[in-house]
Design a protein around this motif. Structure first.
Motif, PDB file in Angstrom:
ATOM      1  N   MET B  22     -12.175   6.607  32.017  1.00 58.79           N
ATOM      2  CA  MET B  22     -12.293   6.914  33.442  1.00 58.79           C
ATOM      3  C   MET B  22     -11.532   5.912  34.320  1.00 58.79           C
ATOM      4  O   MET B  22     -11.438   6.098  35.533  1.00 58.79           O
ATOM      5  CB  MET B  22     -13.762   6.858  33.873  1.00 58.79           C
ATOM      6  CG  MET B  22     -14.680   7.863  33.239  1.00 58.79           C
ATOM      7  SD  MET B  22     -14.491   9.518  33.958  1.00 58.79           S
ATOM      8  CE  MET B  22     -15.056   9.205  35.648  1.00 58.79           C
ATOM      9  N   GLU B  23     -11.048   4.833  33.726  1.00 64.37           N
ATOM     10  CA  GLU B  23     -10.433   3.770  34.531  1.00 64.37           C
ATOM     11  C   GLU B  23      -8.990   4.117  34.894  1.00 64.37           C
ATOM     12  O   GLU B  23      -8.233   4.600  34.055  1.00 64.37           O
ATOM     13  CB  GLU B  23     -10.458   2.443  33.763  1.00 64.37           C
ATOM     14  CG  GLU B  23     -11.854   1.911  33.509  1.00 64.37           C
ATOM     15  CD  GLU B  23     -12.603   1.588  34.801  1.00 64.37           C
ATOM     16  OE1 GLU B  23     -11.973   1.039  35.718  1.00 64.37           O
ATOM     17  OE2 GLU B  23     -13.808   1.899  34.880  1.00 64.37           O
ATOM     18  N   SER B  24      -8.638   3.828  36.138  1.00 67.39           N
ATOM     19  CA  SER B  24      -7.271   4.118  36.568  1.00 67.39           C
ATOM     20  C   SER B  24      -6.306   3.074  35.985  1.00 67.39           C
ATOM     21  O   SER B  24      -5.162   3.370  35.675  1.00 67.39           O
ATOM     22  CB  SER B  24      -7.183   4.139  38.089  1.00 67.39           C
ATOM     23  OG  SER B  24      -7.802   2.988  38.609  1.00 67.39           O
ATOM     24  N   ARG B  25      -6.797   1.845  35.820  1.00 67.27           N
ATOM     25  CA  ARG B  25      -5.953   0.786  35.271  1.00 67.27           C
ATOM     26  C   ARG B  25      -5.937   0.894  33.745  1.00 67.27           C
ATOM     27  O   ARG B  25      -6.968   1.088  33.105  1.00 67.27           O
ATOM     28  CB  ARG B  25      -6.539  -0.570  35.694  1.00 67.27           C
ATOM     29  CG  ARG B  25      -5.794  -1.745  35.089  1.00 67.27           C
ATOM     30  CD  ARG B  25      -6.355  -3.086  35.553  1.00 67.27           C
ATOM     31  NE  ARG B  25      -5.572  -4.139  34.949  1.00 67.27           N
ATOM     32  CZ  ARG B  25      -6.006  -4.923  33.961  1.00 67.27           C
ATOM     33  NH1 ARG B  25      -7.227  -4.799  33.488  1.00 67.27           N
ATOM     34  NH2 ARG B  25      -5.208  -5.844  33.446  1.00 67.27           N
ATOM     35  N   PHE B  26      -4.750   0.786  33.148  1.00 64.92           N
ATOM     36  CA  PHE B  26      -4.655   0.763  31.685  1.00 64.92           C
ATOM     37  C   PHE B  26      -5.079  -0.616  31.185  1.00 64.92           C
ATOM     38  O   PHE B  26      -4.503  -1.633  31.581  1.00 64.92           O
ATOM     39  CB  PHE B  26      -3.222   1.072  31.231  1.00 64.92           C
ATOM     40  CG  PHE B  26      -3.054   1.044  29.738  1.00 64.92           C
ATOM     41  CD1 PHE B  26      -3.486   2.121  28.959  1.00 64.92           C
ATOM     42  CD2 PHE B  26      -2.497  -0.063  29.103  1.00 64.92           C
ATOM     43  CE1 PHE B  26      -3.352   2.093  27.575  1.00 64.92           C
ATOM     44  CE2 PHE B  26      -2.362  -0.086  27.720  1.00 64.92           C
ATOM     45  CZ  PHE B  26      -2.795   0.995  26.961  1.00 64.92           C
ATOM     46  N   ILE B  27      -6.107  -0.644  30.352  1.00 65.22           N
ATOM     47  CA  ILE B  27      -6.544  -1.932  29.783  1.00 65.22           C
ATOM     48  C   ILE B  27      -5.583  -2.242  28.633  1.00 65.22           C
ATOM     49  O   ILE B  27      -5.482  -1.449  27.685  1.00 65.22           O
ATOM     50  CB  ILE B  27      -7.980  -1.843  29.234  1.00 65.22           C
ATOM     51  CG1 ILE B  27      -8.940  -1.149  30.210  1.00 65.22           C
ATOM     52  CG2 ILE B  27      -8.488  -3.230  28.813  1.00 65.22           C
ATOM     53  CD1 ILE B  27      -9.315  -1.926  31.427  1.00 65.22           C
ATOM     54  N   PRO B  28      -4.875  -3.385  28.680  1.00 66.14           N
ATOM     55  CA  PRO B  28      -3.908  -3.701  27.618  1.00 66.14           C
ATOM     56  C   PRO B  28      -4.580  -3.703  26.234  1.00 66.14           C
ATOM     57  O   PRO B  28      -5.741  -4.085  26.108  1.00 66.14           O
ATOM     58  CB  PRO B  28      -3.421  -5.105  27.996  1.00 66.14           C
ATOM     59  CG  PRO B  28      -3.695  -5.233  29.457  1.00 66.14           C
ATOM     60  CD  PRO B  28      -4.919  -4.416  29.725  1.00 66.14           C
ATOM     61  N   THR B  29      -3.809  -3.289  25.237  1.00 63.46           N
ATOM     62  CA  THR B  29      -4.333  -3.165  23.873  1.00 63.46           C
ATOM     63  C   THR B  29      -4.945  -4.484  23.385  1.00 63.46           C
ATOM     64  O   THR B  29      -6.027  -4.488  22.784  1.00 63.46           O
ATOM     65  CB  THR B  29      -3.205  -2.707  22.931  1.00 63.46           C
ATOM     66  OG1 THR B  29      -2.626  -1.520  23.482  1.00 63.46           O
ATOM     67  CG2 THR B  29      -3.738  -2.400  21.539  1.00 63.46           C
ATOM     68  N   ASP B  30      -4.269  -5.577  23.659  1.00 60.86           N
ATOM     69  CA  ASP B  30      -4.812  -6.895  23.256  1.00 60.86           C
ATOM     70  C   ASP B  30      -6.207  -7.117  23.826  1.00 60.86           C
ATOM     71  O   ASP B  30      -7.098  -7.627  23.142  1.00 60.86           O
ATOM     72  CB  ASP B  30      -3.911  -8.031  23.785  1.00 60.86           C
ATOM     73  CG  ASP B  30      -2.620  -8.143  22.985  1.00 60.86           C
ATOM     74  OD1 ASP B  30      -2.505  -7.458  21.944  1.00 60.86           O
ATOM     75  OD2 ASP B  30      -1.732  -8.896  23.418  1.00 60.86           O
ATOM     76  N   ASP B  31      -6.370  -6.766  25.094  1.00 66.54           N
ATOM     77  CA  ASP B  31      -7.674  -6.965  25.744  1.00 66.54           C
ATOM     78  C   ASP B  31      -8.730  -6.052  25.132  1.00 66.54           C
ATOM     79  O   ASP B  31      -9.882  -6.450  24.956  1.00 66.54           O
ATOM     80  CB  ASP B  31      -7.558  -6.690  27.247  1.00 66.54           C
ATOM     81  CG  ASP B  31      -6.750  -7.762  27.968  1.00 66.54           C
ATOM     82  OD1 ASP B  31      -6.584  -8.852  27.395  1.00 66.54           O
ATOM     83  OD2 ASP B  31      -6.283  -7.502  29.088  1.00 66.54           O
TER      84      ASP B  31
END
Lengths: 327, 327
Positions: B22-31
């Protein structure tokens, strides 16, 4: 959990006292009066209108007399107010309040921190307030803070709570409110304490007062209902914070609890539609968002339209159906 | 309500799937990987890591394979993921997921609106996914949406829900999740539905999935526990919204539910302290405030210091005491 089967519960709206006293903005007297008049039409058993505390201590409620004089009193609604001392009692009696709500804490540290007195000093002061109310034949309710825990002391021993209830009962008060002042109550504890006090003082009117500080406001309400409590304090929009949990939600929200109770078959006498509309007005009065959920999401059977391209989705699905079925 | 007496409940953390999608920001794969590794240490029974949906449909989870490959798998934790179709099943099997979570709705309108298929089309497609999972000996869980109501159709008849459960059971799935997709469930209904499905399919692992859209997430959880459900989906911080209730809270918050269950004597295996710390990190990852309450207020016995002038308050109160007692 049991279905309510129409069991009647009695709601005391505390937003205009417990809520407004926390607001940094002074709500104009005219707006308070209009808002309380609106609440009077919604089916509450009781409304805690204001507080007869000193204007210095709680400036937000410095217009207690004016508000009490100007609201339209509706039959069937009890108009109560907080009365801290003999001076407040005189003002309250002049304002013809229909119930005195007096407050002390079951925790010595919290009472000192909040009221600047030992519990014994509070009890002596409140005994005088009770005497004044009784001489004018006005009923008295005692709101006992920290019944389910104290943010400074931790657990509050049940024996102490029972002792304060007994001492106020001996003074002839009509009701006791069990306050979860900072949202420390949890369901099995609520059931235990509520069942114990109801069995011990069956002639008293007990009220439960929950905060949603740790998201347990609604489940605690059901625990109290199951233990036999039929009176509840609530606050429209969930207004009213908790000074020990900045950013956390405040009193349990009237519209959220009422919605749940209605779903479960309990009767509160309240109009959910009216509550949601009043909560929208309240949000404008206090000029910030309120934590209640049902005002935002609507009642559970609120209908939403399918997406705009729904007819296309359906016809495409049916086309694929034909292709899939015909081999 | 009963005390838990140490009864074991099993928690499935869905924040990295149901929340992140649901998040508009892409959470980086590392995170994502670091966050899931952190979750793996907290005592969860299961973590829904990601979704093998098309990158176009859910760009936020387009890195499903990379995340699955790079997380450290901890013994005792089941790493599950959402698998929508045969293409997703291939990707999921290559990623060695330990359970397939497949989804369809019990409401025809919701299924069409959400999945662009009739329920029968979904069932056929999912039957193929189940066959692929079974050929690789991977267990399958079916998440049934709208079990407690549909935002477009209203009430969802229980007979229909039971029929879908029966049909999936006949295909040999291991578990069914009863999803309150848009927060329409209420306690007596939850108890009724949960008791019915548990009695009807005693060999299946049932999970309950609640949203807090109308503030009933916690009370519904207790209703389900009392009906015999021992598995729950939850989302740290309460992340994961509801598209039909803008501004309302999302999934029931792991730390809030875990805190309540611990207070009541249930055992989830989860570290509350660890959850609260992880929720703080999650809030940084998604860059907005989350609706969970316990992360803000702390556990119920969190101690607060009395006000700074407390010694003065106490000595003044005691001075007054002396004056009052000496006549």
């Amino acid at each position: 959990m049991q279905t309510g089967h129409g069991k009647r519960l009695y709601i005391n709206e505390v937003s205009t006292r417990d809520g407004f006293q926390m607001e940094s903005r002074f709500i104009p007297t005219d707006d308070k009066v209009a808002f309380i008049d609106r609440l009077s039409d919604l089916g509450y058993a009781k409304i805690e209108v204001t507080s007869f505390t000193s204007a210095k201590a709680i400036p937000a409620l410095r217009d207690g007399e004016a508000v009490m004089q100007r609201i339209a009193r509706r039959a069937g609604v009890v108009y109560t107010a907080l009365v801290p001392n003999a001076r407040g009692a005189e003002r309250a009696l002049e304002s013809r309040i229909e119930e005195f709500n007096i407050v002390m804490s079951t925790s010595e540290t919290h009472n000192l921190a909040n009221l600047k007195m030992t519990r014994e000093q509070s009890f002596r002061q409140l005994s005088e307030v009770i005497r004044l109310a009784q001489s004018a034949k006005v009923p008295v309710n005692v709101s006992l803070s920290c019944v389910f825990g104290c943010p400074m002391e931790g657990e509050v021993p049940m024996d102490g709570v029972l002792d304060w209830i007994d001492r106020f009962t001996q003074l002839g008060v009509q009701g006791i409110t069990l306050c979860d002042t900072t949202g420390m109550a949890y369901p099995t504890q609520v059931q235990d304490i509520c069942a114990t006090v109801l069995a011990r003082q069956p002639a008293l009117d007990f009220t439960a007062h929950f905060h949603n500080t740790r998201s347990m406001g609604l489940v605690n309400t059901i625990a109290a209902v199951e233990a036999g409590i039929i009176r509840f304090d609530m606050s429209l929009g969930g207004i009213g914070g908790c000074p020990y949990a900045p950013g956390a939600t405040g009193n349990v929200a009237t519209e959220d609890v009422t919605h749940m109770l209605a779903c479960m078959g309990y009767e509160t006498g309240l109009s959910l539609e009216g509550l949601i509309a009043a909560a929208a007005q309240l949000e404008q009065l206090v000029e910030h968002a309120l934590p209640a959920q049902v005002s935002r999401a609507g009642p559970r059977l609120t209908r939403h339209e399918p997406p705009q391209d729904f007819p296309t989705i359906v016809s495409r699905a049916h086309e694929r159906e034909t292709l899939e079925v015909q081999p």
